[in-house]
Design a protein around this motif. Structure first.
Motif, short mmCIF file in Angstrom:
data_model
loop_
_atom_site.label_atom_id
_atom_site.label_comp_id
_atom_site.label_asym_id
_atom_site.label_seq_id
_atom_site.Cartn_x
_atom_site.Cartn_y
_atom_site.Cartn_z
N ASN A 1 1.04 -1.55 0.28
CA ASN A 1 0.07 -0.15 0.06
C ASN A 1 1.40 1.07 0.16
O ASN A 1 1.48 1.91 1.29
N PRO A 2 1.64 1.56 -1.07
CA PRO A 2 2.71 2.40 -1.06
C PRO A 2 2.22 4.32 -1.11
O PRO A 2 2.91 4.34 0.06
N ALA A 3 0.70 4.63 -0.58
CA ALA A 3 0.44 5.66 -0.34
C ALA A 3 -0.28 5.95 1.20
O ALA A 3 1.12 6.55 2.10
N LEU A 4 -0.18 4.90 1.96
CA LEU A 4 0.15 5.16 3.60
C LEU A 4 1.21 4.74 3.87
O LEU A 4 1.57 4.93 4.36
N ARG A 5 1.92 3.72 3.42
CA ARG A 5 3.29 3.29 3.45
C ARG A 5 4.27 5.13 3.18
O ARG A 5 5.03 5.16 4.35
N LYS A 6 4.43 5.84 2.10
CA LYS A 6 5.02 6.64 2.20
C LYS A 6 5.33 7.68 3.31
O LYS A 6 5.48 8.51 4.05
N ARG A 7 3.95 7.59 3.79
CA ARG A 7 2.71 9.12 4.66
C ARG A 7 2.98 8.47 6.13
O ARG A 7 4.23 9.19 6.88
N VAL A 8 2.91 6.97 6.10
CA VAL A 8 3.75 6.57 8.20
C VAL A 8 5.05 6.74 7.67
O VAL A 8 5.84 6.86 8.86
N THR A 9 5.63 6.91 6.78
CA THR A 9 7.28 6.41 7.33
C THR A 9 8.01 7.43 6.97
O THR A 9 8.94 8.08 8.24
N ARG A 10 7.18 8.83 5.99
CA ARG A 10 7.42 9.97 6.52
C ARG A 10 7.17 10.85 8.02
O ARG A 10 7.85 11.91 8.76
N LEU A 11 5.82 9.99 8.25
CA LEU A 11 5.64 10.57 9.58
C LEU A 11 6.78 10.51 10.45
O LEU A 11 7.26 10.85 11.95
N ILE A 12 6.77 8.56 10.57
CA ILE A 12 8.57 8.57 12.05
C ILE A 12 9.25 8.55 11.43
O ILE A 12 10.36 9.75 13.00
N GLU A 13 9.98 9.21 10.37
CA GLU A 13 11.15 9.21 9.58
C GLU A 13 11.78 10.64 9.83
O GLU A 13 12.52 11.25 9.57
N GLY A 14 10.60 11.41 9.06
CA GLY A 14 10.56 12.58 8.18
C GLY A 14 11.50 12.16 7.16
O GLY A 14 11.34 11.14 6.64
N ASP A 15 11.17 13.51 6.13
CA ASP A 15 11.82 13.04 4.73
C ASP A 15 12.59 13.81 4.38
O ASP A 15 12.80 14.68 3.72
N LYS A 16 14.00 13.42 4.59
CA LYS A 16 15.14 13.98 4.45
C LYS A 16 16.22 12.87 4.05
O LYS A 16 16.09 11.88 4.20
N ASP A 17 17.49 13.53 3.58
CA ASP A 17 19.40 12.91 2.80
C ASP A 17 19.81 12.54 4.62
O ASP A 17 19.51 13.88 5.47
N LYS A 18 20.23 11.45 4.48
CA LYS A 18 20.71 10.99 5.47
C LYS A 18 22.03 10.16 4.86
O LYS A 18 21.92 9.46 3.89
N ASP A 19 23.21 10.38 6.25
CA ASP A 19 24.29 9.80 5.71
C ASP A 19 24.47 8.53 6.86
O ASP A 19 24.39 8.07 7.66
N ILE A 20 24.48 7.15 5.67
CA ILE A 20 24.48 5.85 6.50
C ILE A 20 26.04 5.17 6.21
O ILE A 20 26.30 5.28 4.78
N SER A 21 26.15 4.07 6.11
CA SER A 21 27.09 3.96 6.23
C SER A 21 26.76 1.50 5.78
O SER A 21 25.80 1.53 7.05
N LEU A 22 26.99 1.04 5.38
CA LEU A 22 26.45 -0.18 4.46
C LEU A 22 27.86 -0.88 3.79
O LEU A 22 28.94 -1.09 2.45
N PHE A 23 28.62 -2.41 4.59
CA PHE A 23 29.23 -2.80 4.03
C PHE A 23 30.08 -2.30 3.69
O PHE A 23 31.60 -1.99 3.21
N GLY A 24 30.77 -0.99 4.60
CA GLY A 24 32.45 -0.18 4.40
C GLY A 24 31.79 0.50 4.18
O GLY A 24 33.26 1.42 3.38
N THR A 25 30.76 1.11 3.44
CA THR A 25 30.63 2.20 2.07
C THR A 25 29.94 2.73 3.12
O THR A 25 28.40 3.20 3.23
N SER A 26 30.43 4.04 2.57
CA SER A 26 29.23 5.59 3.40
C SER A 26 28.52 6.08 1.10
O SER A 26 28.49 5.79 0.83
N LEU A 27 26.76 6.29 2.46
CA LEU A 27 26.10 6.17 1.07
C LEU A 27 25.41 7.51 1.71
O LEU A 27 25.07 7.35 3.03
#
Length: 271
Positions: free
Chosen positions: A14-40
């Motif tokens: 349910n992409p519309a619901l998923r997007k609304r809930v994710t934005r509510l919980i996480e905000g809608d912003k760029d963020k730096d993470i690390s996976l498998f030794g790589t910065s993304l």
């Protein structure tokens, strides 16, 4: 209908619901993470799956640290004859790297584990042609060592290295030098994870270093830092971070040492 199916049906799909809930919980912003030794750089909504994966990796040494190291070591295997796994535990590294025999049939795996209980599982995970598991401790001389177990198998260590993770369950086991074993090949990759015995394991392989058979060493944390680094640099090894492949720093935990002439031969342009 289980909870995972319900989440998939009514939330993931349910992409519309998923997007609304994710934005509510996480905000809608760029963020730096690390996976498998790589910065993304990711977006917290658009790439929420990567954000969740990075959080899991942050709590798990297997996904946060060892997965990246396995990638690094796997990239070298076409130029390796034998993987020597010192402190193999149940064989995550031995079994994972050993599957590359499907691409490189020449590759051998020799895995060493001191704890007889853990060794039983190692044997099941590392078996087949060109694979060998040894129930023996490794040191700079032959003899017998007393070990102490912890709450989990990967913190088992010698009695003299006992720490807050140790439970008091002791056992004695034969110890030998690495270079006392008949290991095939002239291009050896040695992975060492031995809870404080790193320098002694290196010293117990000194004949291989003198014969210039060791081309790559990975240390999953190590004590006697000055002595270990001197041992490797005096033998013309270049030091890298095993997770990122960047040059090692003074506090690098996952140390990847590559013999300089061997590394140069790998990256030399082909005619």
């Amino acid at each position: 209908m289980n909870i995972r199916h319900l989440i998939d049906r009514y939330f993931i799909k349910n992409p519309a619901l998923r997007k609304r809930v994710t934005r509510l919980i996480e905000g809608d912003k760029d963020k730096d993470i690390s996976l498998f030794g790589t910065s993304l750089r990711i977006n917290t909504v658009r790439e929420h799956g990567y954000l969740r994966a990075a959080r899991i990796a942050g709590w798990s040494s297997v996904f946060g640290d060892e997965a990246a190291v396995l990638q690094s070591l796997a990239s070298l295997l076409s130029h390796i004859d034998t993987v020597v796994d010192a402190g193999a535990n149940i064989g995550l590294f031995s079994a994972s790297l050993g599957r590359f025999q499907r691409l490189y049939p020449h590759l051998h795996v020799s895995a060493f584990e001191a704890d007889p209980e853990t060794f039983r599982r190692l044997q099941m995970n590392v078996s087949g042609p060109n694979k060998q598991a040894y129930n023996v401790a490794l040191s700079d001389q032959a003899g017998v060592l007393n070990f102490i177990r912890g709450a989990v198998s990967h913190v088992t260590t010698t009695q003299e290295q006992a720490n807050a993770y140790s439970l008091g369950d002791n056992f004695d086991i034969e110890c030998r030098r690495l270079d006392s074993f008949e290991i095939p090949g002239n291009r050896l990759l040695i992975k060492i994870d031995v809870e404080g015995q790193e320098l002694k394991v290196l010293q117990g392989a000194s004949k291989w270093f003198d014969e210039r058979r060791c081309v790559c060493v990975y240390l999953d944390g190590f004590e006697n830092r000055t002595e270990v680094l001197n041992f490797l640099t005096e033998r013309d090894f270049e030091l890298r971070d095993g997770r990122t492949l960047e040059p090692a720093k003074n506090d690098t935990f996952a140390l990847l040492a590559l013999r300089k002439d061997w590394l140069a031969s790998m990256i030399a342009p082909r005619p």
